[in-house]
Design a protein around this motif. Structure first.
Motif, PDB file in Angstrom:
ATOM      1  N   GLY A   1      73.595  66.060   5.910  1.00 12.17           N
ATOM      2  CA  GLY A   1      73.672  67.320   6.653  1.00 12.17           C
ATOM      3  C   GLY A   1      73.035  67.269   8.044  1.00 12.17           C
ATOM      4  O   GLY A   1      72.401  68.321   8.334  1.00 12.17           O
ATOM      5  N   ALA A   2      73.272  66.154   8.758  1.00 12.66           N
ATOM      6  CA  ALA A   2      72.570  65.893  10.016  1.00 12.66           C
ATOM      7  C   ALA A   2      73.439  65.795  10.977  1.00 12.66           C
ATOM      8  O   ALA A   2      73.275  64.953  12.054  1.00 12.66           O
ATOM      9  CB  ALA A   2      71.570  64.552   9.957  1.00 12.66           C
ATOM     10  N   GLY A   3      74.401  66.553  10.963  1.00  8.52           N
ATOM     11  CA  GLY A   3      75.532  66.646  12.062  1.00  8.52           C
ATOM     12  C   GLY A   3      75.329  66.732  13.187  1.00  8.52           C
ATOM     13  O   GLY A   3      75.749  66.514  14.267  1.00  8.52           O
ATOM     14  N   PRO A   4      74.176  67.871  13.737  1.00  8.67           N
ATOM     15  CA  PRO A   4      73.788  67.899  15.007  1.00  8.67           C
ATOM     16  C   PRO A   4      73.512  66.821  16.027  1.00  8.67           C
ATOM     17  O   PRO A   4      73.788  66.719  17.033  1.00  8.67           O
ATOM     18  CB  PRO A   4      72.685  69.092  15.050  1.00  8.67           C
ATOM     19  CG  PRO A   4      72.886  69.578  13.513  1.00  8.67           C
ATOM     20  CD  PRO A   4      73.539  68.533  12.794  1.00  8.67           C
ATOM     21  N   VAL A   5      73.059  65.767  15.214  1.00  7.27           N
ATOM     22  CA  VAL A   5      72.785  64.585  15.934  1.00  7.27           C
ATOM     23  C   VAL A   5      73.775  63.407  15.851  1.00  7.27           C
ATOM     24  O   VAL A   5      73.389  62.192  16.487  1.00  7.27           O
ATOM     25  CB  VAL A   5      71.444  63.936  15.368  1.00  7.27           C
ATOM     26  CG1 VAL A   5      70.110  64.910  15.793  1.00  7.27           C
ATOM     27  CG2 VAL A   5      71.492  63.500  14.035  1.00  7.27           C
ATOM     28  N   GLN A   6      74.970  63.750  15.228  1.00  7.32           N
ATOM     29  CA  GLN A   6      75.826  62.511  14.938  1.00  7.32           C
ATOM     30  C   GLN A   6      76.491  61.940  16.273  1.00  7.32           C
ATOM     31  O   GLN A   6      76.492  60.742  16.169  1.00  7.32           O
ATOM     32  CB  GLN A   6      77.020  63.249  14.098  1.00  7.32           C
ATOM     33  CG  GLN A   6      77.732  61.842  13.587  1.00  7.32           C
ATOM     34  CD  GLN A   6      78.960  62.383  12.441  1.00  7.32           C
ATOM     35  OE1 GLN A   6      78.612  63.552  11.566  1.00  7.32           O
ATOM     36  NE2 GLN A   6      79.867  61.415  12.232  1.00  7.32           N
ATOM     37  N   ASP A   7      76.821  62.673  17.097  1.00  7.10           N
ATOM     38  CA  ASP A   7      77.356  62.024  18.211  1.00  7.10           C
ATOM     39  C   ASP A   7      76.267  61.091  19.031  1.00  7.10           C
ATOM     40  O   ASP A   7      76.915  59.844  19.220  1.00  7.10           O
ATOM     41  CB  ASP A   7      78.033  63.263  19.444  1.00  7.10           C
ATOM     42  CG  ASP A   7      79.171  63.821  18.680  1.00  7.10           C
ATOM     43  OD1 ASP A   7      79.841  63.325  17.795  1.00  7.10           O
ATOM     44  OD2 ASP A   7      79.266  64.952  19.147  1.00  7.10           O
ATOM     45  N   ASP A   8      75.196  61.493  19.441  1.00  5.01           N
ATOM     46  CA  ASP A   8      74.244  60.877  19.980  1.00  5.01           C
ATOM     47  C   ASP A   8      74.055  59.590  18.856  1.00  5.01           C
ATOM     48  O   ASP A   8      73.784  58.472  19.646  1.00  5.01           O
ATOM     49  CB  ASP A   8      72.932  61.638  20.218  1.00  5.01           C
ATOM     50  CG  ASP A   8      73.017  62.328  21.493  1.00  5.01           C
ATOM     51  OD1 ASP A   8      74.144  62.464  21.858  1.00  5.01           O
ATOM     52  OD2 ASP A   8      72.231  63.390  21.405  1.00  5.01           O
ATOM     53  N   ALA A   9      74.010  59.721  17.851  1.00  2.00           N
ATOM     54  CA  ALA A   9      73.382  58.748  16.858  1.00  2.00           C
ATOM     55  C   ALA A   9      74.498  57.614  16.868  1.00  2.00           C
ATOM     56  O   ALA A   9      74.267  56.460  16.727  1.00  2.00           O
ATOM     57  CB  ALA A   9      73.231  59.165  15.611  1.00  2.00           C
ATOM     58  N   LEU A  10      75.738  58.151  16.917  1.00  2.00           N
ATOM     59  CA  LEU A  10      77.039  56.751  16.844  1.00  2.00           C
ATOM     60  C   LEU A  10      76.874  56.067  18.269  1.00  2.00           C
ATOM     61  O   LEU A  10      76.995  54.889  18.043  1.00  2.00           O
ATOM     62  CB  LEU A  10      78.358  57.603  17.022  1.00  2.00           C
ATOM     63  CG  LEU A  10      78.528  58.238  15.512  1.00  2.00           C
ATOM     64  CD1 LEU A  10      79.746  59.230  15.516  1.00  2.00           C
ATOM     65  CD2 LEU A  10      78.384  57.479  14.486  1.00  2.00           C
TER      66      LEU A  10
ATOM     67  N   GLY B   1      73.200  49.637  28.012  1.00  2.00           N
ATOM     68  CA  GLY B   1      72.750  50.152  26.543  1.00  2.00           C
ATOM     69  C   GLY B   1      71.275  50.780  26.344  1.00  2.00           C
ATOM     70  O   GLY B   1      71.116  51.848  25.847  1.00  2.00           O
ATOM     71  N   LEU B   2      70.280  49.953  26.762  1.00  2.00           N
ATOM     72  CA  LEU B   2      69.028  50.732  26.503  1.00  2.00           C
ATOM     73  C   LEU B   2      68.570  51.831  27.431  1.00  2.00           C
ATOM     74  O   LEU B   2      67.807  52.605  27.119  1.00  2.00           O
ATOM     75  CB  LEU B   2      67.875  49.617  26.704  1.00  2.00           C
ATOM     76  CG  LEU B   2      67.862  48.459  25.473  1.00  2.00           C
ATOM     77  CD1 LEU B   2      66.736  47.408  25.696  1.00  2.00           C
ATOM     78  CD2 LEU B   2      67.631  49.250  24.083  1.00  2.00           C
ATOM     79  N   LEU B   3      69.281  51.865  28.663  1.00  2.00           N
ATOM     80  CA  LEU B   3      69.026  53.197  29.467  1.00  2.00           C
ATOM     81  C   LEU B   3      69.673  54.358  28.905  1.00  2.00           C
ATOM     82  O   LEU B   3      69.322  55.333  28.894  1.00  2.00           O
ATOM     83  CB  LEU B   3      69.706  52.628  30.656  1.00  2.00           C
ATOM     84  CG  LEU B   3      68.879  51.773  31.567  1.00  2.00           C
ATOM     85  CD1 LEU B   3      69.802  51.490  33.046  1.00  2.00           C
ATOM     86  CD2 LEU B   3      67.664  52.292  31.770  1.00  2.00           C
ATOM     87  N   LEU B   4      70.950  53.999  28.144  1.00  2.00           N
ATOM     88  CA  LEU B   4      71.537  54.982  27.467  1.00  2.00           C
ATOM     89  C   LEU B   4      70.808  55.741  26.245  1.00  2.00           C
ATOM     90  O   LEU B   4      70.846  56.612  26.026  1.00  2.00           O
ATOM     91  CB  LEU B   4      72.997  54.501  26.932  1.00  2.00           C
ATOM     92  CG  LEU B   4      73.784  55.491  26.060  1.00  2.00           C
ATOM     93  CD1 LEU B   4      74.054  56.805  27.033  1.00  2.00           C
ATOM     94  CD2 LEU B   4      75.220  54.749  25.624  1.00  2.00           C
ATOM     95  N   VAL B   5      70.378  54.542  25.243  1.00  2.00           N
ATOM     96  CA  VAL B   5      69.533  54.646  24.449  1.00  2.00           C
ATOM     97  C   VAL B   5      68.083  55.589  24.813  1.00  2.00           C
ATOM     98  O   VAL B   5      67.829  56.614  24.207  1.00  2.00           O
ATOM     99  CB  VAL B   5      68.869  53.458  23.769  1.00  2.00           C
ATOM    100  CG1 VAL B   5      67.923  53.897  22.547  1.00  2.00           C
ATOM    101  CG2 VAL B   5      70.131  52.800  23.013  1.00  2.00           C
ATOM    102  N   GLY B   6      67.618  55.167  25.779  1.00  2.00           N
ATOM    103  CA  GLY B   6      66.323  55.879  26.153  1.00  2.00           C
ATOM    104  C   GLY B   6      67.015  57.618  27.029  1.00  2.00           C
ATOM    105  O   GLY B   6      65.969  58.225  26.726  1.00  2.00           O
ATOM    106  N   SER B   7      67.875  57.503  27.315  1.00  2.00           N
ATOM    107  CA  SER B   7      68.348  58.806  27.853  1.00  2.00           C
ATOM    108  C   SER B   7      68.697  60.035  26.465  1.00  2.00           C
ATOM    109  O   SER B   7      68.481  61.027  26.570  1.00  2.00           O
ATOM    110  CB  SER B   7      69.564  59.010  28.686  1.00  2.00           C
ATOM    111  OG  SER B   7      70.681  58.549  27.951  1.00  2.00           O
ATOM    112  N   LEU B   8      69.203  59.288  25.252  1.00  2.00           N
ATOM    113  CA  LEU B   8      69.466  60.113  24.211  1.00  2.00           C
ATOM    114  C   LEU B   8      68.542  60.131  23.218  1.00  2.00           C
ATOM    115  O   LEU B   8      68.104  61.447  22.514  1.00  2.00           O
ATOM    116  CB  LEU B   8      70.863  59.495  23.514  1.00  2.00           C
ATOM    117  CG  LEU B   8      72.078  59.337  24.285  1.00  2.00           C
ATOM    118  CD1 LEU B   8      73.179  58.506  23.343  1.00  2.00           C
ATOM    119  CD2 LEU B   8      72.694  60.622  24.727  1.00  2.00           C
ATOM    120  N   ALA B   9      67.526  59.454  23.125  1.00  2.00           N
ATOM    121  CA  ALA B   9      66.439  59.484  22.215  1.00  2.00           C
ATOM    122  C   ALA B   9      65.311  60.035  22.762  1.00  2.00           C
ATOM    123  O   ALA B   9      64.953  59.968  23.976  1.00  2.00           O
ATOM    124  CB  ALA B   9      66.087  58.031  21.674  1.00  2.00           C
TER     125      ALA B   9
END
Length: 183
Positions: A44-53, A117-125
């Motif tokens: 039930g953690a759908g709100p983070v799904q797009d970023d998590a993918l 990739g890690l820049l993207l991770v840093g911007s989402l996390a």
């Protein structure tokens, strides 16, 4: 309480956890995305799904590259592991690989096709990092959400350990051969 070098979430109450071992091949990121989507829907953690993918795809891609570069297995196959940890206010994505080299986000040049990739991770996390574990390293990223998973707390996660029983290399070779045959 966190052990030396362990990230913050090892001291947090863990609500849910899922884990998947993958052969370190280029198809691993797609499998990790499917696994992550299913696990987060179940939680039930759908709100983070797009970023998590996006985050899991980047971390697994980096893990496959790091593992194949540092490969110690004589047959050329190894595993990467994806763990999803549901905390009260966030989901942590943790990816283990065989390399002990710590990741570092770098500004790629404008001509480069990769390296972001890690820049993207840093911007989402909300935060990310890595720690040495099980003969390699684990890279993690925390994604906060408003609604926590709706299950009762369990014990905190344990550091990643390589499986006690070796994986079936013959099976991994057959899977890899099947993947190559379909490409």
């Amino acid at each position: 309480m966190n052990g030396p070098g362990l990230p913050f979430y090892y001291g947090e109450p863990l609500l849910v956890r899922d884990q998947l071992d993958l052969v370190a091949t280029r198809t691993a990121a797609g499998c990790a995305r499917a696994f992550t989507g299913l696990a987060l829907a179940k939680w039930g953690a759908g709100p983070v799904q797009d970023d998590a993918l996006l985050v899991v795809s980047e971390l697994v891609t980096n893990a496959v590259t790091a593992t194949t570069t540092a490969l110690a297995e004589p047959d050329g196959l190894s595993l990467v592991t994806v763990r999803l940890l549901g905390l009260r206010a966030s989901v942590v994505i943790e990816v283990w690989d065989l390399s002990t080299a710590r990741p570092a986000a770098k500004e790629p040049d404008e001509e480069s096709e990769g390296g972001r990739g890690l820049l993207l991770v840093g911007s989402l996390a909300s935060r990310w990092g890595s720690y040495t574990a099980g003969g390699g390293k684990a890279v993690w990223a925390e994604l906060p959400f408003v609604q926590p998973p709706s299950t009762e707390p369990t014990t905190p996660p344990r550091p990643w350990r390589r499986p006690a029983t070796p994986y079936d290399l013959d099976l991994l070779h057959r899977v890899l051969a099947g993947l190559h045959a379909t490409l």
